[in-house]
Structures are given as structure tokens and as C-alpha cells.
Write an enzyme that holds these catalytic residues in place. Structure first.
Site, PDB file in Angstrom:
ATOM      1  N   HIS A   1       4.199   7.635  -1.592  1.00  0.00           N
ATOM      2  CA  HIS A   1       4.775   6.643  -1.799  1.00  0.00           C
ATOM      3  C   HIS A   1       4.108   5.700  -2.782  1.00  0.00           C
ATOM      4  O   HIS A   1       2.912   5.890  -2.908  1.00  0.00           O
ATOM      5  CB  HIS A   1       4.754   5.737  -0.332  1.00  0.00           C
ATOM      6  CG  HIS A   1       5.934   6.386   0.648  1.00  0.00           C
ATOM      7  ND1 HIS A   1       6.935   6.179   0.452  1.00  0.00           N
ATOM      8  CD2 HIS A   1       5.509   7.128   1.794  1.00  0.00           C
ATOM      9  CE1 HIS A   1       7.808   6.872   1.521  1.00  0.00           C
ATOM     10  NE2 HIS A   1       6.734   7.417   2.120  1.00  0.00           N
TER      11      HIS A   1
ATOM     12  N   TYR B   1       2.185   4.940  -8.321  1.00  0.00           N
ATOM     13  CA  TYR B   1       2.041   5.817  -7.112  1.00  0.00           C
ATOM     14  C   TYR B   1       0.468   6.696  -7.612  1.00  0.00           C
ATOM     15  O   TYR B   1       0.335   6.835  -8.791  1.00  0.00           O
ATOM     16  CB  TYR B   1       2.964   7.028  -7.802  1.00  0.00           C
ATOM     17  CG  TYR B   1       4.243   6.625  -7.308  1.00  0.00           C
ATOM     18  CD1 TYR B   1       5.003   5.806  -8.214  1.00  0.00           C
ATOM     19  CD2 TYR B   1       4.997   6.967  -6.141  1.00  0.00           C
ATOM     20  CE1 TYR B   1       6.604   5.411  -7.990  1.00  0.00           C
ATOM     21  CE2 TYR B   1       6.414   6.255  -5.953  1.00  0.00           C
ATOM     22  CZ  TYR B   1       7.141   5.787  -6.571  1.00  0.00           C
ATOM     23  OH  TYR B   1       8.366   5.461  -6.601  1.00  0.00           O
TER      24      TYR B   1
ATOM     25  N   LYS C   1       3.030  -2.006   0.413  1.00  0.00           N
ATOM     26  CA  LYS C   1       2.487  -1.960  -0.779  1.00  0.00           C
ATOM     27  C   LYS C   1       1.490  -3.159  -1.270  1.00  0.00           C
ATOM     28  O   LYS C   1       1.524  -4.228  -0.551  1.00  0.00           O
ATOM     29  CB  LYS C   1       3.372  -1.733  -1.936  1.00  0.00           C
ATOM     30  CG  LYS C   1       4.318  -0.501  -1.831  1.00  0.00           C
ATOM     31  CD  LYS C   1       5.613  -0.694  -2.995  1.00  0.00           C
ATOM     32  CE  LYS C   1       6.624   0.541  -2.497  1.00  0.00           C
ATOM     33  NZ  LYS C   1       6.615   0.910  -1.519  1.00  0.00           N
TER      34      LYS C   1
END
Lengths: 221, 159
Positions: A155, A147, A186
Site C-alpha cells: 500500500h 510506495y 497514509k
């Protein structure tokens, strides 16, 4: 039912209850006396005591053990160790703060032992030194979820997997992880630590050289 | 000999896939003596990658200028690999260490014309950009998948 007969009925109930109480009390006294006698006899002739116990001990044995009046007195009278009252360590009414007393020979183990070899991994140390917040990453198929700040506010940016410097990476793992990372918005990070060479003592993080990290994303083509 | 043939075939597969399926142009194979593996460079038909921070800068700049900023495609490095191969972190590091941010161009003024202005969004383009390669993975059925690989910690795109 009229008033007088009702009163008479209630009175009869009261007397019945009194009688029952008295009978119970009498029985109890008799039992404690019996128990005392048993204990006194116990040291001399265990066979006889055992026999008597069998007859009287329809009552559960806790009655004698946990009644302070009946258990404290006999020990004072008989100095010989009493085999019937075993759990002397567990005093009645005291909740132990630790379970160590319940385990034989556990007194030395109350101090938490230091775990051997629980060093942070080079990748963890690398990310941590750059200010990233790291949580376990199994939910996204990696070693860490990384993070950019407080995990409650951000997120995760990356799912990271650590590899050895010359550890073989299956291409299908890269493809699968890269695609999964992109699907959950991601980046997929793979990283490894270069083994320490003689020149680069300054890059030492945890007993090794610099950490090389690569980030993968699906190219969209 | 067999190993070099294998790499040549692999490179050709990716080269053809880029040229005929993805319409890349100006493809070139780079064989550096330092690295065993040939690399491909080429120009995609559209901009392949926009860094999320560049995107933010572009939006801000476009708002100020009240006109769209063109996003021409950039030359990219392509690393051909096969699904059955095993790579290591060391291997990727060597590839990144052997390349510059942008492939050497036949026409150098093309890449330098971006650097005349000192706008914020330009630091993500040309030679100022971070190193990245397009990893092309070939399977036996000649399917090719493309993944962008960045050198270092680069945050993901906001897609």
C-alpha cells in the site's frame, strides 16, 4: 408434390439461375468496355466523356478504380495523368503501416520529438533516489502516491505534494490533506527543494540544494 | 508591536487549549532569538506518538520478557499557527533547524534515565528520536486542531 414434378421445378430454378448469371456477366462486360471507351475519350473531349459518364455511372465509381484489370490498363495506354483515378498512393489491398502518408507534408514528423523541460521534479528525484516507487497521486489529492516497494505488493505510505521553497501553503490545505492522509492510513508529505547556495554543491540533486520533506499525521487529539 | 501581540495571543490560545482541554502539564513557552515565532513545550497525559517500528520492537520485547513495557508520555514541541496564515517549506525547515529532538527540560535526569539500557525499542525515545513538532492550528472560533509533523520521511502509523 410428386417426385417428377419436384425435379422439374428444381431444373427450372437451375436454368433460371444460369440465365441470370449469363445476363449479369454480359452486363459487366459491356460496362467494362464502356469504361475503357470513356477513359480513351476522356483526354480528347472531356465534355462528351462527362456526359457519357453521367449516363453509365449509375454504378459507383469505385468499381472502376479498384478493379485492377480496368484501372491498370488504361493508364498504360494513356501516358497523360488521369484525373479520374486520384488516390494512386493508396494502393488497393495494402494496409499502410503508418498514417503519415495520409497527411500532407507529414513525412518530417514521423520521428518523435523530445519534449522540452520534462525533467523529473526534485521531490520525485529525491524519493526515487531513496528507492521509493512513485505513481500519480491525484486519487488521494496530492502530486504523488509514494510506495515503499512494488505498488502491486504494498500500500502507498505517503501522498506527497511538492512546493516551491518559498511557495505559500494555505493552512487549510495542510489540515485537509493531513486528515485525508490519516483517514486512508497514509502520511501526508510536503516537500520543497532548497535553492542552491554556494557552499552545498554536494547536495545537488536537480539544479538545486537539498530537498526538505515533512510528513504529517493527525495527532489524534 | 501589533505583530508580537498577535503571536502572544495565538500562543496563549494554544497554551490554554492544551492545558484545559487536553490536560497537558509542565507547559513552557520558548522564545528563541533566532526564530520569530514562540514555541511551546509540554508533557501530554498519554504517550502522543509511537513510531510503527518502535511498536514492532515493543511487541517483540514484551513477548520475550513476558511483561508490559511502560510507555510514559514524552515531552513534545508545539508550534502555534493560525488558519489564516501562510507557511512555506522554508518556514517549517527553519523551525525544525532551530530545535532539538526533545525540548530542553528543567529536570535533565528525567530524559537521560531512558538511555541506560541499549534495548532496540529505546532508539525511538528520548534524544534518539527523530525531530517532530505538534502543529496546532487555531481558527477564529478558537477551535484548535493538532497535527504531528515529522522532519524527513517518516512512515505513517498503523492505525
Amino acid at each position: 408434390m410428386d417426385d417428377t414434378s419436384r425435379k422439374a421445378y428444381l431444373q427450372s430454378l437451375k436454368t433460371q439461375r444460369k440465365k441470370a448469371h449469363a445476363a449479369l456477366e454480359e452486363e459487366k462486360l459491356a460496362r467494362t468496355a464502356q469504361a475503357k471507351a470513356n477513359r480513351l475519350n476522356n483526354g480528347k473531349s472531356p465534355r462528351k466523356a462527362g456526359k457519357e459518364q453521367a449516363t453509365t455511372e449509375a454504378v459507383p465509381p469505385e468499381d472502376g478504380l479498384f478493379d485492377p484489370a480496368s484501372s491498370a490498363e488504361p493508364t498504360a495506354i494513356t501516358p497523360t495523368p488521369n484525373t479520374n483515378t486520384t488516390p494512386r498512393a493508396i494502393a488497393p489491398g495494402i494496409t499502410p503501416g503508418t498514417s503519415a502518408d495520409l497527411i500532407d507534408g507529414a513525412t518530417g514528423l514521423t520521428e518523435p520529438r523530445a519534449l522540452d523541460g520534462a525533467k523529473p521534479s526534485p521531490l520525485y528525484a529525491h524519493l526515487n533516489s531513496k528507492g521509493y516507487f512513485i505513481t500519480p497521486g491525484l486519487r488521494f489529492g496530492g502530486d504523488y502516491s509514494v510506495y515503499p516497494g512494488d505498488p502491486f505488493r504494498y500500500h502507498a505510505h505517503f501522498m506527497a505534494t511538492k512546493y516551491g521553497w518559498e511557495e505559500e501553503i494555505t493552512m487549510l490545505d495542510l489540515v485537509a490533506s493531513g486528515r485525508l492522509g490519516t483517514a486512508v492510513k497514509k502520511g501526508y508529505m510536503l516537500a520543497g527543494q532548497k535553492p542552491r547556495t554556494e557552499g552545498d554543491g554536494s547536495k545537488d540533486l536537480i539544479n538545486g540544494g537539498e530537498v526538505r520533506a515533512f510528513c504529517m499525521e493527525w495527532a489524534g487529539m | 508591536m501589533a505583530a508580537t501581540n498577535y503571536l502572544d495571543d495565538l500562543t496563549n490560545t494554544v497554551l490554554h487549549n492544551l492545558e484545559y482541554q487536553h490536560d497537558w502539564t509542565r507547559l513552557k513557552v520558548h522564545k528563541q532569538p533566532g526564530t520569530a515565532r514562540p514555541l511551546i513545550s509540554g508533557l501530554p497525559p498519554r504517550r502522543l506518538y509511537v513510531h510503527p517500528d518502535e511498536q514492532i520492537e515493543l511487541i517483540m520485547a514484551e513477548k520475550n520478557r513476558e511483561e508490559r513495557i511502560p510507555q510514559p508520555p514524552e515531552f513534545e514541541w508545539v508550534l502555534p499557527t493560525h488558519l489564516a496564515e501562510k507557511w512555506t517549506i522554508k518556514g517549517f525547515a527553519e523551525v525544525f533547524d532551530s530545535i532539538g529532538p526533545i525540548p530542553p527540560s528543567d529536570n535533565p535526569q528525567e530524559s537521560s534515565d531512558l538511555e541506560d539500557e541499549d534495548a532496540q525499542w529505546k532508539q525511538w525515545r528520548g534524544s534518539k528520536r527523530g525531530k517532530r513538532i505538534l502543529m496546532a492550528t487555531v481558527q477564529d472560533d478558537s477551535t484548535v486542531v493538532y497535527y504531528l509533523m515529522h522532519d524527513g520521511i517518516v512512515k505513517p502509523r498503523q492505525n
